[in-house]
Write an enzyme that holds these catalytic residues in place. Structure first.
Site, PDB file in Angstrom:
ATOM      1  N   LYS A 139     -61.933 -81.034  44.303  1.00  0.00           N
ATOM      2  CA  LYS A 139     -63.100 -80.200  43.965  1.00  0.00           C
ATOM      3  C   LYS A 139     -63.606 -80.433  42.545  1.00  0.00           C
ATOM      4  O   LYS A 139     -64.774 -80.224  42.259  1.00  0.00           O
ATOM      5  CB  LYS A 139     -62.791 -78.724  44.196  1.00  0.00           C
ATOM      6  CG  LYS A 139     -61.797 -78.108  43.237  1.00  0.00           C
ATOM      7  CD  LYS A 139     -61.411 -76.708  43.718  1.00  0.00           C
ATOM      8  CE  LYS A 139     -60.588 -75.992  42.684  1.00  0.00           C
ATOM      9  NZ  LYS A 139     -59.765 -74.920  43.266  1.00  0.00           N
TER      10      LYS A 139
ATOM     11  N   ARG B 216     -55.864 -62.783  42.909  1.00  0.00           N
ATOM     12  CA  ARG B 216     -56.970 -63.479  43.566  1.00  0.00           C
ATOM     13  C   ARG B 216     -56.632 -63.417  45.056  1.00  0.00           C
ATOM     14  O   ARG B 216     -56.369 -62.320  45.556  1.00  0.00           O
ATOM     15  CB  ARG B 216     -57.157 -64.896  43.019  1.00  0.00           C
ATOM     16  CG  ARG B 216     -58.604 -65.393  43.259  1.00  0.00           C
ATOM     17  CD  ARG B 216     -58.879 -66.784  42.732  1.00  0.00           C
ATOM     18  NE  ARG B 216     -58.295 -67.829  43.581  1.00  0.00           N
ATOM     19  CZ  ARG B 216     -58.492 -69.124  43.393  1.00  0.00           C
ATOM     20  NH1 ARG B 216     -59.264 -69.553  42.418  1.00  0.00           N
ATOM     21  NH2 ARG B 216     -57.925 -70.029  44.193  1.00  0.00           N
TER      22      ARG B 216
END
Ligand SMILES: *Cc1c(COP(=O)(O)O)cnc(C)c1O
Length: 355
Positions: free
Chosen positions: A36, A129
């Site tokens: 990414k 998260r």
């Protein structure tokens, strides 16, 4: 040459992938190489594969689509959107999950496509998260998952240091190991994978402190920049200049170091502070915050000081630069993760590949 540009050294990337992979494999850890940071660019992904990476991972399905022809397994990092479950099953072999409704949808799609989709169930160890936080929910979910057709529970995993900044340690990872053992006892199954985090977990490998049961990591940053961001250390036998940003100077003038007039907020809502260093030779370069992050880049010439940037102007103090820099000259920088991420994403930044 067209500026600004990121010059990408594919051999260095391959070398970094090789080094990091070997270090992990030696400790019984397999890795997914994360793409990414460079938006799933095919050439860079290919270089990782040439370095021995056997699984490529990304948080965005669009990036995984770009590399679908590379003959390695694909892993989706971000908890999948339920609405793209069909794409997830089509384009990936494994996904990280935390929501039973989405896993059910993945099962539906896997049945439709006549496939087995692997999942790693994410556990939140406190970084807050993604992942299941409540331990009972883990066992309730697994009971359902094991009955779903088309789904294989490959293992469990965690992610740290992303939202809460919680550093991966032997202690917090041991909780993951305990949960794994409980699952195996309770359901009489074997979990193949215990995924211990991202590049911030790599410091445990470097220091020989990774618990033995952790057998999987998802690594992007350490491969891309050869730098352990947790303890700010260079990783031995890696390059930290796989990526170099090169920009062109558009203005050179002597100016004071403190602005003239009353100081309010800058164009990004911050109140700037200036130290009076007298009149300085300053350069403006044609790049800005739309394309990169100035906190995360270092001029190759240590005599150059980054003063600040607005959307599309980068301001440097070049009084102590090695060369007598002029308009039209190039200035180059080494990029750390965030600057790299932005530069690779910006359509205004040219990409140049070298071997
Ligand atoms: C981005 C990401 C990674 C890789 O992070 P790096 O710090 O670049 O290694 C690993 N796991 C998840 C879930 C991610 O989102």
């Amino acid at each position: 040459m067209k500026y600004p540009l990121v010059e990408i050294n594919l051999s260095k990337l391959k070398h970094n992938a090789e080094t990091i992979k070997k270090m992990c494999n030696k400790q019984g850890i397999s890795i997914a190489g994360v793409t990414k940071g460079f938006c799933g660019n095919k050439y860079l992904a290919q270089a990782m594969v040439e370095g021995g990476i056997e699984v490529l991972a990304d948080s965005r399905i669009e990036n995984l689509e770009k590399i679908k022809d590379l003959d390695v397994k694909k892993l989706l990092l971000r908890i999948p959107m339920k609405s793209i479950a069909n794409k997830v099953v089509e384009l990936t072999d494994v996904s990280l999950n935390s929501e039973i409704e989405t896993i059910k949808e993945l099962s539906n799609q896997a049945i439709k496509q006549n496939k087995i989709h692997n999942i790693i169930l994410m556990i939140d160890l406190g970084d807050l998260r993604e992942g299941i936080f409540d331990e009972n929910e883990i066992y309730d979910d697994i009971e359902i998952i094991l009955k779903l057709e088309g789904i294989n529970l490959l293992g469990i995993g965690t992610n740290l240091s992303c939202f809460g900044g919680v550093i991966p340690t032997a202690e917090n990872l041991n909780r993951l190991i305990e949960i794994k053992k409980k699952i195996e006892d309770k359901f009489k199954i074997k979990l193949e994978i215990l995924s211990g985090g991202n590049s911030t977990s790599f410091q445990l490998v470097m220091d020989g402190k990774m618990p033995r049961e952790i057998n999987h990591l998802r690594l992007g940053t350490v491969i891309l920049v050869g730098h352990d961001e947790v303890f700010d250390r260079w990783i031995k036998d890696t390059y930290n200049d796989v990526f170099r940003l090169k920009v062109e100077i558009v203005e050179v003038k002597n100016k004071p170091s403190v602005p003239i007039g009353e100081i309010g907020l800058d164009s990004f809502g911050n109140k700037p502070f200036f130290k009076d260093r007298g009149i300085r030779k300053k350069a403006i370069c044609a790049i800005g915050r739309q394309d990169t992050d100035i906190e995360w880049m270092q001029p190759d010439d240590k005599g150059i000081l980054v003063l600040g940037a607005s959307s599309d102007h980068l301001i440097l103090d070049i009084s102590d630069a090695k060369d007598d820099l002029k308009v039209g000259d190039e200035v180059s920088f080494i990029l750390d993760y965030v600057a790299l991420l932005n530069a690779m994403t910006s359509e205004y930044v040219y990409k140049k590949f070298i071997q």
